[in-house]
Scaffold this active site. Structure first.
Site, PDB file in Angstrom:
ATOM      1  N   CYS A   1      43.889  41.121  34.698  1.00 43.19           N
ATOM      2  CA  CYS A   1      43.947  41.349  36.136  1.00 43.19           C
ATOM      3  C   CYS A   1      44.042  42.825  36.495  1.00 43.19           C
ATOM      4  O   CYS A   1      43.444  43.284  37.471  1.00 43.19           O
ATOM      5  CB  CYS A   1      45.091  40.574  36.753  1.00 43.19           C
ATOM      6  SG  CYS A   1      46.689  41.024  36.080  1.00 43.19           S
TER       7      CYS A   1
ATOM      8  N   ASP B   1      41.404  39.413  45.718  1.00 41.91           N
ATOM      9  CA  ASP B   1      41.783  39.318  44.299  1.00 41.91           C
ATOM     10  C   ASP B   1      40.530  39.144  43.459  1.00 41.91           C
ATOM     11  O   ASP B   1      39.985  38.050  43.357  1.00 41.91           O
ATOM     12  CB  ASP B   1      42.735  38.132  44.082  1.00 41.91           C
ATOM     13  CG  ASP B   1      43.280  38.119  42.668  1.00 41.91           C
ATOM     14  OD1 ASP B   1      42.865  38.977  41.853  1.00 41.91           O
ATOM     15  OD2 ASP B   1      44.131  37.260  42.376  1.00 41.91           O
TER      16      ASP B   1
ATOM     17  N   HIS C   1      51.060  39.853  37.918  1.00 41.37           N
ATOM     18  CA  HIS C   1      49.673  39.911  38.361  1.00 41.37           C
ATOM     19  C   HIS C   1      49.447  41.207  39.124  1.00 41.37           C
ATOM     20  O   HIS C   1      50.378  41.822  39.635  1.00 41.37           O
ATOM     21  CB  HIS C   1      49.394  38.694  39.267  1.00 41.37           C
ATOM     22  CG  HIS C   1      47.947  38.453  39.510  1.00 41.37           C
ATOM     23  ND1 HIS C   1      47.025  38.331  38.503  1.00 41.37           N
ATOM     24  CD2 HIS C   1      47.249  38.295  40.673  1.00 41.37           C
ATOM     25  CE1 HIS C   1      45.830  38.114  39.024  1.00 41.37           C
ATOM     26  NE2 HIS C   1      45.945  38.094  40.352  1.00 41.37           N
TER      27      HIS C   1
END
Lengths: 303, 667, 291
Positions: free
Chosen positions: B411, B471, B455
């Site tokens: 991520c 995202d 994250h």
């Protein structure tokens, strides 16, 4: 009743006829780790009883005939000088056996008597500063002729306390007497006996006696009995604490023989007479000690 | 006149007692063995074994000089290793060493007691490292055993081990009410007495305040709990469960970090829709940041809002911290100040021309900002990007490397490259880190967010909508957002490509086999128990004490009030416990009364018990006299014997006996 | 009966050490503000407090009686029997019996039972030896509190006979009286036993076999030719002081009894006629003890 003990008693009962209660008490005394005094006339089978007991229980047996010239060393053993090693070596006497029959103990001098009694009490023998342990189990059966026989040294009261029980065999009944007269030779029968127990298993049984439960109610009862002997007007003094402990132990052993895991007042009543009768002295005017004890146990209430 | 009585030797400690000491000491030292260096563990083990050999072979204890020498050398070694003998880590290490050394001079009962007391202190030391339910249960058992050993030392003979275990258990249980009273009302001070040593909170893990490739994927394998959340009402769906903590606006091309403070705090926004209410129980992480769902609209006491809509505690969170919040999943943040705009467009001077060209190509297609965002996301989707937990190491310019060559990342790679792309295109954007997702615990009805849920995502500022969350990871690995990191780990472990399966196939792939399911549920139950333990025991602090006092009716509780409650409670406790413990356990036996009643009933059949007659004799006689009643008599008397002479005198038996006698009738 | 009002209690040295440890634990708990550490510290403190009640309970309801004591000779240890009765339904554990701070007996007494213990007391003087005042104590269960009873006066005596020593051998009386009463007499030929050799014993009575084995000199004692009758008389010992006379007479009584002789005892104002046996010996010794 415990099956092994039952079997043993049956076997002995074939040889000593006529008094099963005495046999059971003798075994009970052994289980309670006490020593037994048999007081009776000669020839009623005291020796045979001791011999049979030792044989059936699979124990080593020695007999010491007490005479007036018996020395302590004749009982416990002597140190002998060994030329090769240039040292004294202890030669164990006849007391080094699991079942010892001290026959006619009141014929020996007090010195010899006390040598035996000390060994009984301590379960060990000291010679020249060396201590030798006696075998386990260790059970002394002493026989004594009733006191009115001539030429005897009666055991002093304090020494009598070392015996857990005293029993009398008595003359056999008519039927039993007939059996004796017509039956086989006792000696052959003795040698035919098969051991049903062994030393180690007997020790285990003796340990199981400790596991028999005694409830507070029962202990109350035992204490009541002991106190009653101390209060009783017909006796000179009552049962000592040691005697009280002996009474409880014997009752436990009896309960084990009855196949129970706890002691009932009945057990105490059964063993009271043999445990107490040589320890209590009746006043002159009283009847026999046995009768006194019976009346005493009936004066204590059971709840 | 002095009788000159012979005195007894002081009591000697036998083998079995000494074994008990060794056992307890081994349990205590074993509890610390993970935290102290291996060589120290081995030395202490050798000392224990030495003592064992000394007792069992009747060797002599080492002499005074030997002992002194060993102690001195080992103390110096320990001092050298830790640099100090104080503080939590070094202190406990040193005490474990002392525990071992004490066995070298274990002669008297006093040495034995000192060993047990040292064990008590070491157990407390264990709590400074770990307060979990598991450790607490272990310590209680060890404390119980230690007390048993102490009792055995004081009373070495006559009683069974069972009796001693029972007694020490009784001691601990009867002490519990007083312990609770003290726990609740003993004045608590917030803060420390002498300042905590620097190592007090070491070893806590979590997010860091900057992000570089690899800083978050480090956490991906840790199942340690970050925080737990209880929602009031309907919880938001997974794709809205973004827990923000840190906003990263500055970059040097590799590392992203927080902007310097300053400028007006832009914490106002226009909420839309309905808010979500929830309570977070945060595990200590020794940092100031607090986690909140996008975007927090309230500010609990003792916290403050800081730029980037992030919540901060006043001090580092070193204890579990519980706070209630309200967040709006839908919002409009409004205008962006010039300063903010500049900050969120900043790129390093040597920014990759290759990336600039890529973005320029998109711009050339005359796309608006939203079109650019879509192009960037399409780029991730179509150009063979994959999501991996073990990304390759990037050299040179990490953004360029990632976008054009490796195309494998976690991520943080997606978030940082996306923000770089956006900034290159002139769209204000920034990286946000925190946690995403969370697993529901059915046993406790709350969500667990673990470190693995850490994250990073992006936020872009659009004129019409203000800050908007984007995202990029969701494009490559939608399973990460929808099913959580655990699902991703399992799918990757099986070699499944992410983003390829449809929903039913995914569910099928994610279904656990039964043992795994059971294991997972047990884990969840355990966590729920731990959570309750934390909530009710560990988190009791000054505030909770204050609330408790207010609940008891003290408006403004002072220390004096606490003292009043403590003393009052103590007196009540002493009264109750004294009566219970010292009550006389004797009196006339009710069982005898019942038995006497039975005997009275039998008198009517002309069987009279003689006062000295024992129960068995009486039973035999009665049965012979009244064979018809034999069964009843036998069973009643057997019950009586069991109760009175076998000692099985529990209440149910006595009641049964009573009923039986009561129902016994002679017709 | 040891009632509640008669028991005292103080923390022991171990208790002091524990209180220091607990205080250190409290400081650590406060400093690290660790709830579980607080709870653990409080649990142990509360346990220490509660153990005080257990210590008290362990002595409460214990009954102490003195049992009879067998008479002893001066210079020996008199063994008093004390009987501890536990009337409660709980065992009494790790009991200690003290006299003047010295521990003389340690024992446990099971629930609802009695336990007798021997308290050895040196008997230094003849007469009645009172059982010393006893104190009971116990630091059960944790050894951090020590509870004790007040000094318990028990109503029990032990009779202490005079020390059976004296320079004059028994043969002294025997010989004198034999010459006085019946002239020369054979010593009889019934073997009575062995005793340590005393100078003056006829050589033919020495147990030579034992000498050959390297043992000490032993003398064979003979008797039994008819009944020997001995008068143990205060006046035989004209020039001795009172205690020495009593010791001498005591030795003779013991010797006469061991030889199973018939003897009488004469003290000023006391005449015990000729008799033998345990009861007679006891009666004679009583008189000597209390004279």
């Amino acid at each position: 009743m415990h099956s092994v003990l039952d079997k043993a008693l049956n076997q002995i009962g074939q040889i000593i006829v006529g008094n099963p209660q005495a046999l059971r008490l003798a075994l009970c005394c052994l289980l309670a780790k006490g020593h037994l005094l048999i007081e009776d006339l000669p020839g009623v089978g005291k020796t045979t009883l001791a011999h049979a007991l030792a044989r059936v229980l699979g124990l080593e047996f020695n007999r010491i005939q007490f005479t007036s010239d018996l020395l302590p060393a004749d009982i416990i053993g002597v140190s002998i000088f060994e030329q090769q090693s240039n040292r004294f070596r202890f030669q164990p006497g006849p007391i080094f056996a699991s079942v010892v029959l001290a026959d006619e103990i009141n014929r020996a001098t007090p010195k010899a008597q006390s040598a035996l009694l000390e060994a009984m009490e301590e379960r060990q023998v000291t010679n020249d500063g060396e201590t030798h342990r006696l075998p386990q189990p260790f059970f002394v059966i002493a026989t004594q002729n009733p006191r009115h026989q001539i030429g005897t040294f009666p055991l002093p009261e304090s020494q009598l306390d070392r015996f857990l029980m005293r029993i009398e065999l008595g003359y056999p009944g008519r039927k039993a007497e007939r059996g004796l007269l017509t039956g086989g030779d006792r000696r052959t029968m003795l040698s035919d006996l098969q051991p049903t127990l062994s030393g180690p298993s007997l020790l285990k049984l003796q340990q199981r006696v400790d596991d028999i439960r005694t409830s507070t109610a029962l202990l109350d009862y035992v204490q009541d009995i002991i106190e009653a002997t101390r209060r009783h007007p017909d006796f000179n003094g009552g049962l000592s604490p040691r005697a009280g402990l002996g009474l409880l132990r014997s009752a436990r052993a009896w309960a084990l023989m009855e196949g129970r895991d706890m002691v009932l007042p009945e057990d105490v009543q059964t063993v009271l007479e043999p445990v107490a009768n040589h320890r209590l002295q009746a006043n002159e005017q009283a009847a026999t000690v046995a009768d006194q004890i019976r009346s005493l146990s009936q004066s204590v209430a059971v709840a | 006149m002095d009788f000159g009585l012979p005195t007894l030797d002081p009591p000697r400690l036998d083998h079995r007692t000494r074994n008990g000491f060794l056992f307890v000491a081994a349990l205590v030292a074993g509890g610390h063995s993970m935290r102290i260096p291996l060589w120290l563990v081995l030395i202490v083990a050798v000392l224990f074994v030495w003592h064992y050999l000394i007792t069992h072979h009747a060797w002599k204890l080492p002499g005074k000089m030997t002992r002194l020498g060993i102690t001195l050398v080992l103390t110096l070694v320990t001092l050298k290793y830790y640099g100090t003998l104080f503080g939590r880590d070094a202190g406990m290490g040193f005490l474990v060493l002392l525990l071992g050394l004490k066995f070298l001079e274990f002669r008297t009962t006093r040495d034995g007691a000192v060993i047990i007391f040292l064990c008590y202190f070491l157990m407390l030391g264990g709590f400074l490292f770990d307060q979990s339910l598991w450790v607490s249960v272990y310590m209680v058992i060890v404390a119980w055993l230690a007390t048993t050993v102490l009792i055995q030392m004081v009373a070495p003979s006559g009683q069974s081990n069972r009796y001693r275990l029972k007694l020490s258990g009784q001691l601990l249980i009867s002490a519990l009410p007083l312990a609770l009273l003290l726990f609740l009302f003993f004045p608590r001070i917030q803060g420390n007495l002498w300042g905590l040593p620097s190592d007090a909170y070491s070893g806590l893990m979590g997010l860091s305040d900057s992000m570089s490739p690899g800083s978050i994927s480090n956490l991906s394998s840790s199942d340690e709990v970050a925080f737990r959340v209880e929602f009031e009402g309907q919880p938001p769906p997974p794709k809205q469960r973004y827990w923000r903590a840190i906003v990263l606006s500055k970059t040097d091309g590799k590392t992203w970090s927080q902007a310097d403070r300053g400028g007006p705090v832009e914490h106002r926004f226009r909420p839309m829709g309905t808010p979500v209410f929830y309570t977070i129980t945060l595990e200590p992480h020794n940092k100031r940041w607090l986690f909140a769902l996008d975007l927090p609209a309230s500010q609990p006491e003792g916290t403050q809002l800081e730029p980037g809509y992030v919540l901060r505690a006043k001090d580092n969170v070193v204890q579990r911290y519980r706070y209630s919040l309200q967040s709006y999943p839908w919002y409009h943040t409004g205008k962006l100040s010039r300063k903010q705009r500049e900050l969120n467009l900043e790129l390093p001077k040597d920014f990759s021309p290759r990336v600039k060209n890529l973005v320029a190509a998109w711009r050339a297609n005359n796309l608006n900002d939203q079109g650019i965002i879509r192009s960037a996301l399409d780029y991730y989707r179509d150009k063979g990007f994959t999501y991996t937990l073990s990304p390759p190491l990037l050299r040179g310019d990490p953004v360029e490397q990632f976008l054009f060559e490796s195309r494998r990342g976690y991520c943080e790679h997606y978030a940082s490259s996306f923000v770089s792309l956006m900034r290159a295109a002139g769209i204000p954007s920034r990286v946000v880190t925190g946690y995403q997702g969370g697993e529901h615990n059915d046993a406790g009805n709350y969500y667990i967010v673990t470190q693995a849920d850490a994250h990073a995502w992006a936020e872009v500022w659009l004129r019409q909508r203000g800050w908007v969350r984007v995202d990029p990871t969701a494009v490559v690995a939608p399973e990460r957002i929808e099913y959580g990191i655990d699902a991703v780990r399992r799918l990757l472990g099986r070699g499944t490509l992410l983003g390829q399966l449809d929903a039913p196939a995914l569910l099928r792939a994610l279904k656990l086999n039964i043992p795994a399911q059971v294991w997972r549920n047990m884990g969840l139950y355990w966590d729920a128990m731990n959570n309750a333990w934390h909530h009710w025991v560990l988190d009791f602090n000054q505030q909770r004490q204050l609330k408790l006092m207010q609940w008891l009716g003290f408006r403004n509780p002072t220390w004096a009030d606490l003292a009043v409650v403590l003393i009052g409670g103590f007196m009540l406790f002493a009264l109750v416990v004294t009566t219970i413990i010292l009550r006389r356990r004797q009196g006339t036996d009710p069982v005898v009364k019942i038995y006497n009643r039975f005997c009275k009933k039998l008198v009517r059949t002309n069987i009279r018990r003689l006062p000295w007659e024992g129960p068995q004799d009486f039973c035999n006689r009665a049965i012979i006299a009244q064979p018809g009643l034999g069964k009843d008599i036998q069973s009643i008397i057997n019950q009586y014997i069991d109760i009175r002479y076998r000692g099985e005198n529990d209440k149910t038996r006595i009641n049964r006996f009573k009923k039986r006698v009561y129902n016994f009738r002679i017709d | 009966m040891l009632g509640r009002h008669k028991l005292y209690m103080l923390p022991t040295r171990l208790g002091m050490i524990l209180s220091v440890v607990l205080f250190a634990m409290l400081l650590a708990s406060v400093n690290y503000n660790n709830s579980l550490a607080f709870l653990f510290t409080f649990l142990l403190s509360a346990m220490a407090f509660v153990s005080m009640l257990y210590t008290h309970r362990n002595l409460a309801g214990l009954e102490l009686q003195a049992g009879p004591c067998e008479p002893v000779f001066a210079g020996e240890l008199a063994h008093f029997t004390v009987v501890l009765t536990n009337n409660s339904a709980l065992p009494k554990v790790a009991l200690r019996l003290h006299h003047r701070g010295k521990e003389v007996v340690r024992c446990d007494v099971q629930a609802g039972t009695s336990q007798s213990a021997m308290v050895p007391v040196p008997a230094s003087q003849r007469g009645r030896l009172k059982i010393p005042e006893m104190v009971f104590s116990s630091d059960f269960p944790l050894g951090i509190f020590f509870s004790w009873s007040k000094k318990l006066k028990l109503d029990q005596h032990c009779l202490v006979y005079p020390r059976p020593i004296g320079e004059l051998p028994f043969s002294f009386v025997l010989n004198r009286q034999r010459y006085q009463d019946r002239g020369t007499r054979t010593e009889g030929d019934d073997f009575l036993g062995l005793r340590a050799y005393r100078p003056g014993d006829p050589p033919r009575h020495i147990h030579w076999k034992a000498v050959a084995r390297g043992q000490v000199l032993l003398t064979k004692e003979f008797g039994g030719a008819g009944q020997d009758t001995v008068n143990l008389d205060w006046d035989l010992l004209g020039d001795m002081d009172k205690e020495a006379r009593l010791s001498q007479l005591c030795r003779w009584v013991v010797d006469a009894h061991n030889a199973d002789l018939h003897y009488s005892l004469h003290l000023p104002g006391i005449n015990l006629p000729v008799d033998h046996g345990d009861t007679h010996q006891r009666r004679c010794l009583n008189r000597l003890a209390l004279y």
